[in-house]
Design an enzyme around this catalytic site. Structure first.
Site, PDB file in Angstrom:
ATOM      1  N   ASP A 175       0.585  -1.311  -0.477  1.00 13.73           N
ATOM      2  CA  ASP A 175       0.170  -0.634   0.112  1.00 13.73           C
ATOM      3  C   ASP A 175       0.873   1.126   0.092  1.00 13.73           C
ATOM      4  O   ASP A 175       1.805   1.535   0.768  1.00 13.73           O
ATOM      5  CB  ASP A 175      -0.911   0.036   1.352  1.00 13.73           C
ATOM      6  CG  ASP A 175      -1.470   1.247   1.401  1.00 13.73           C
ATOM      7  OD1 ASP A 175      -1.882   1.984   0.368  1.00 13.73           O
ATOM      8  OD2 ASP A 175      -2.688   0.861   1.969  1.00 13.73           O
TER       9      ASP A 175
ATOM     10  N   ASN B 187       3.276   4.404  -9.816  1.00  9.97           N
ATOM     11  CA  ASN B 187       1.973   4.315 -11.111  1.00  9.97           C
ATOM     12  C   ASN B 187       0.611   3.574 -10.170  1.00  9.97           C
ATOM     13  O   ASN B 187      -0.743   4.359 -10.737  1.00  9.97           O
ATOM     14  CB  ASN B 187       1.627   2.981 -11.633  1.00  9.97           C
ATOM     15  CG  ASN B 187       0.487   2.112 -12.585  1.00  9.97           C
ATOM     16  OD1 ASN B 187       0.063   2.573 -13.880  1.00  9.97           O
ATOM     17  ND2 ASN B 187       0.809   1.505 -11.625  1.00  9.97           N
TER      18      ASN B 187
ATOM     19  N   TYR C 265      -8.488  14.514  -7.988  1.00  7.41           N
ATOM     20  CA  TYR C 265      -8.062  14.024  -8.684  1.00  7.41           C
ATOM     21  C   TYR C 265      -6.611  14.718  -9.338  1.00  7.41           C
ATOM     22  O   TYR C 265      -5.714  14.525  -9.362  1.00  7.41           O
ATOM     23  CB  TYR C 265      -8.473  12.804  -9.564  1.00  7.41           C
ATOM     24  CG  TYR C 265      -7.832  11.666 -10.729  1.00  7.41           C
ATOM     25  CD1 TYR C 265      -7.107  11.351  -9.853  1.00  7.41           C
ATOM     26  CD2 TYR C 265      -7.735  12.506 -12.114  1.00  7.41           C
ATOM     27  CE1 TYR C 265      -6.379  10.193 -11.332  1.00  7.41           C
ATOM     28  CE2 TYR C 265      -6.868  11.965 -12.743  1.00  7.41           C
ATOM     29  CZ  TYR C 265      -6.131  10.388 -12.355  1.00  7.41           C
ATOM     30  OH  TYR C 265      -5.791   9.344 -12.875  1.00  7.41           O
TER      31      TYR C 265
HETATM   32  N1  LIG Z   1      -6.883   5.081 -17.133  1.00 12.80           N
HETATM   33  C1  LIG Z   1      -6.955   6.505 -17.819  1.00 12.80           C
HETATM   34  O1  LIG Z   1      -7.268   6.364 -18.709  1.00 12.80           O
HETATM   35  C2  LIG Z   1      -6.183   7.134 -17.133  1.00 12.80           C
HETATM   36  C3  LIG Z   1      -5.576   8.488 -17.763  1.00 12.80           C
HETATM   37  C4  LIG Z   1      -4.308   8.867 -16.606  1.00 12.80           C
HETATM   38  C5  LIG Z   1      -3.525   8.785 -15.013  1.00 12.80           C
HETATM   39  N2  LIG Z   1      -3.782   7.431 -15.092  1.00 12.80           N
HETATM   40  C6  LIG Z   1      -3.142   7.410 -14.356  1.00 12.80           C
HETATM   41  O2  LIG Z   1      -2.347   5.320 -14.216  1.00 12.80           O
HETATM   42  C7  LIG Z   1      -2.120   5.085 -13.281  1.00 12.80           C
HETATM   43  C8  LIG Z   1      -2.917   3.760 -13.026  1.00 12.80           C
HETATM   44  O3  LIG Z   1      -4.247   3.327 -13.673  1.00 12.80           O
HETATM   45  P1  LIG Z   1      -5.124   2.262 -14.074  1.00 12.80           P
HETATM   46  O4  LIG Z   1      -5.995   3.561 -15.581  1.00 12.80           O
HETATM   47  O5  LIG Z   1      -4.439   1.332 -14.788  1.00 12.80           O
HETATM   48  O6  LIG Z   1      -6.323   1.995 -13.450  1.00 12.80           O
HETATM   49  P2  LIG Z   1      -6.536   0.943 -12.167  1.00 12.80           P
HETATM   50  O7  LIG Z   1      -7.297   1.058 -11.707  1.00 12.80           O
HETATM   51  O8  LIG Z   1      -6.244  -0.284 -13.432  1.00 12.80           O
HETATM   52  O9  LIG Z   1      -4.716   0.933 -11.845  1.00 12.80           O
HETATM   53  C9  LIG Z   1      -5.057   1.274 -10.169  1.00 12.80           C
HETATM   54  C10 LIG Z   1      -3.611   0.582  -9.304  1.00 12.80           C
HETATM   55  O10 LIG Z   1      -3.701   1.017  -8.443  1.00 12.80           O
HETATM   56  C11 LIG Z   1      -3.608   0.992  -7.844  1.00 12.80           C
HETATM   57  N3  LIG Z   1      -3.849   1.022  -5.868  1.00 12.80           N
HETATM   58  C12 LIG Z   1      -4.930   1.759  -5.262  1.00 12.80           C
HETATM   59  N4  LIG Z   1      -4.552   2.318  -4.474  1.00 12.80           N
HETATM   60  C13 LIG Z   1      -3.595   1.634  -4.152  1.00 12.80           C
HETATM   61  C14 LIG Z   1      -2.584   1.745  -2.883  1.00 12.80           C
HETATM   62  N5  LIG Z   1      -2.367   2.146  -1.656  1.00 12.80           N
HETATM   63  N6  LIG Z   1      -1.273   0.870  -3.113  1.00 12.80           N
HETATM   64  C15 LIG Z   1      -0.880   0.756  -4.374  1.00 12.80           C
HETATM   65  N7  LIG Z   1      -1.678   0.465  -5.038  1.00 12.80           N
HETATM   66  C16 LIG Z   1      -3.117   1.042  -5.605  1.00 12.80           C
HETATM   67  C17 LIG Z   1      -4.626  -0.789  -7.785  1.00 12.80           C
HETATM   68  O11 LIG Z   1      -5.400  -1.643  -7.374  1.00 12.80           O
HETATM   69  C18 LIG Z   1      -4.969  -0.419  -9.018  1.00 12.80           C
HETATM   70  O12 LIG Z   1      -4.011  -1.799  -9.243  1.00 12.80           O
HETATM   71  C19 LIG Z   1      -3.029   5.388 -11.709  1.00 12.80           C
HETATM   72  O13 LIG Z   1      -2.236   6.712 -11.177  1.00 12.80           O
HETATM   73  C20 LIG Z   1      -3.615   6.645 -12.793  1.00 12.80           C
HETATM   74  O14 LIG Z   1      -4.342   7.832 -12.224  1.00 12.80           O
HETATM   75  C21 LIG Z   1      -5.001   6.347 -16.258  1.00 12.80           C
END
Ligand SMILES: NC(=O)c1ccc[n+]([C@@H]2O[C@H](COP(=O)([O-])OP(=O)(O)OC[C@H]3O[C@@H](n4cnc5c(N)ncnc54)[C@H](O)[C@@H]3O)[C@@H](O)[C@H]2O)c1
Length: 249
Positions: A58, A85, A150
């Site tokens: 975490d 990430n 966010y």
């Molecule tokens: N999907 C999009 O369009 C998008 C766009 C811009 C940025 N992002 C960023 O990309 C990154 C990955 O997001 P994603 O789209 O793959 O979403 P996702 O929700 O599939 O993945 C996020 C991961 O982070 C994990 N997580 C959450 N809280 C946590 C914690 N306290 N400790 C450890 N792990 C934790 C989740 O369990 C999950 O596996 C994030 O930082 C997100 O903000 C996503």
């Protein structure tokens, strides 16, 4: 020869979505990978399938950061790359959002990444170099309705990236941010957000009119992790299919 041959990388939030794509591409490019998450079932399944090491991690806990970093150095003798990430999104207008939800988003997305940078400085100094890649967002450049917390976290990550780049250059540690646009993961399909936006109009407003596959971001992350990015630090890399070029966004 792989882009990341010889590198040891730690990826946070690696059990699914973009994090899992980073894990897979890093392995394919020759890195040894440790990844953390709070989703143990998904994490263990990915580890079994790929051979990467999973650790429950975490990112809001300094103690768990210590354990994740120690897992990488104990298993592989060093740590060269950190991909910050892990992230969460809470879609709520300011009027309706609780202060606790605001704190939670900042705690994971911003403070969690800061704790990560703090935790890898010693092992990267010991390795003689390092690369830290902070996953921000296009919401690190523009505000969006329902995404105040966010967006604050992702703007903040740009500031941390630049400060860390200045502080850590003396140790040959590079620090950059990546700004994905609309990527096809569970986060982008958040039900609260999807019920509020007109998805067709959103796609029409794009330059490249589709959501990206997670691996399309991973290629940029892998480049920044690699020695090919040797002169890149404190910089922002947008992977948004041209979304931010639009006046409407
Ligand atoms: N999907 C999009 O369009 C998008 C766009 C811009 C940025 N992002 C960023 O990309 C990154 C990955 O997001 P994603 O789209 O793959 O979403 P996702 O929700 O599939 O993945 C996020 C991961 O982070 C994990 N997580 C959450 N809280 C946590 C914690 N306290 N400790 C450890 N792990 C934790 C989740 O369990 C999950 O596996 C994030 O930082 C997100 O903000 C996503």
């Amino acid at each position: 020869m792989g882009l990341l041959d010889g590198k040891v990388a730690l990826v946070t939030g690696g059990a699914r979505g973009m994090g899992a794509a980073h894990v897979r591409l890093f392995l394919a490019e020759g890195a040894r990978v440790v990844f953390g998450d709070v989703l143990d079932e998904e994490g263990k399944a990915l580890a079994e399938e790929t051979g990467a090491a999973y650790v429950r991690h975490d990112v809001t806990s300094l103690e768990e950061w210590r354990r994740a970093v120690a897992t990488a150095t104990d298993l592989h003798g060093k740590l060269d790359v950190l991909v910050n990430n892990a992230g969460i999104l809470k879609y709520r207008r300011i009027y309706d959002m609780s202060p606790e939800d605001f704190d939670r988003v900042i705690g994971v997305n911003l403070r969690g990444a800061w704790l990560g940078i703090k935790s890898v400085i010693d092992p990267m100094r010991a390795a003689g170099r390092g690369s830290i890649v902070n996953i921000s967002s296009i919401e690190g450049f523009v505000g969006a309705e329902g995404l105040s917390a966010y967006s604050a976290s992702k703007f903040g990550l740009r500031g941390i990236t630049k400060s860390a780049a200045r502080e850590l250059a003396r140790f040959k540690i590079r620090v950059n941010s990546v700004h994905p646009g609309a990527i096809n993961t569970s986060m982008a399909m958040d039900p609260d957000m999807m019920s509020e936006i007109d998805a067709d109009a959103f796609v029409k407003s794009m330059v490249i009119k589709r959501f990206a596959k997670p691996v399309e971001v991973s290629h940029v992350v892998a480049f920044l992790a690699s020695d090919r990015a040797s002169y890149c630090t404190g910089s922002e890399f947008t992977v948004d299919g041209g979304l931010l070029t639009g006046a409407g966004y």
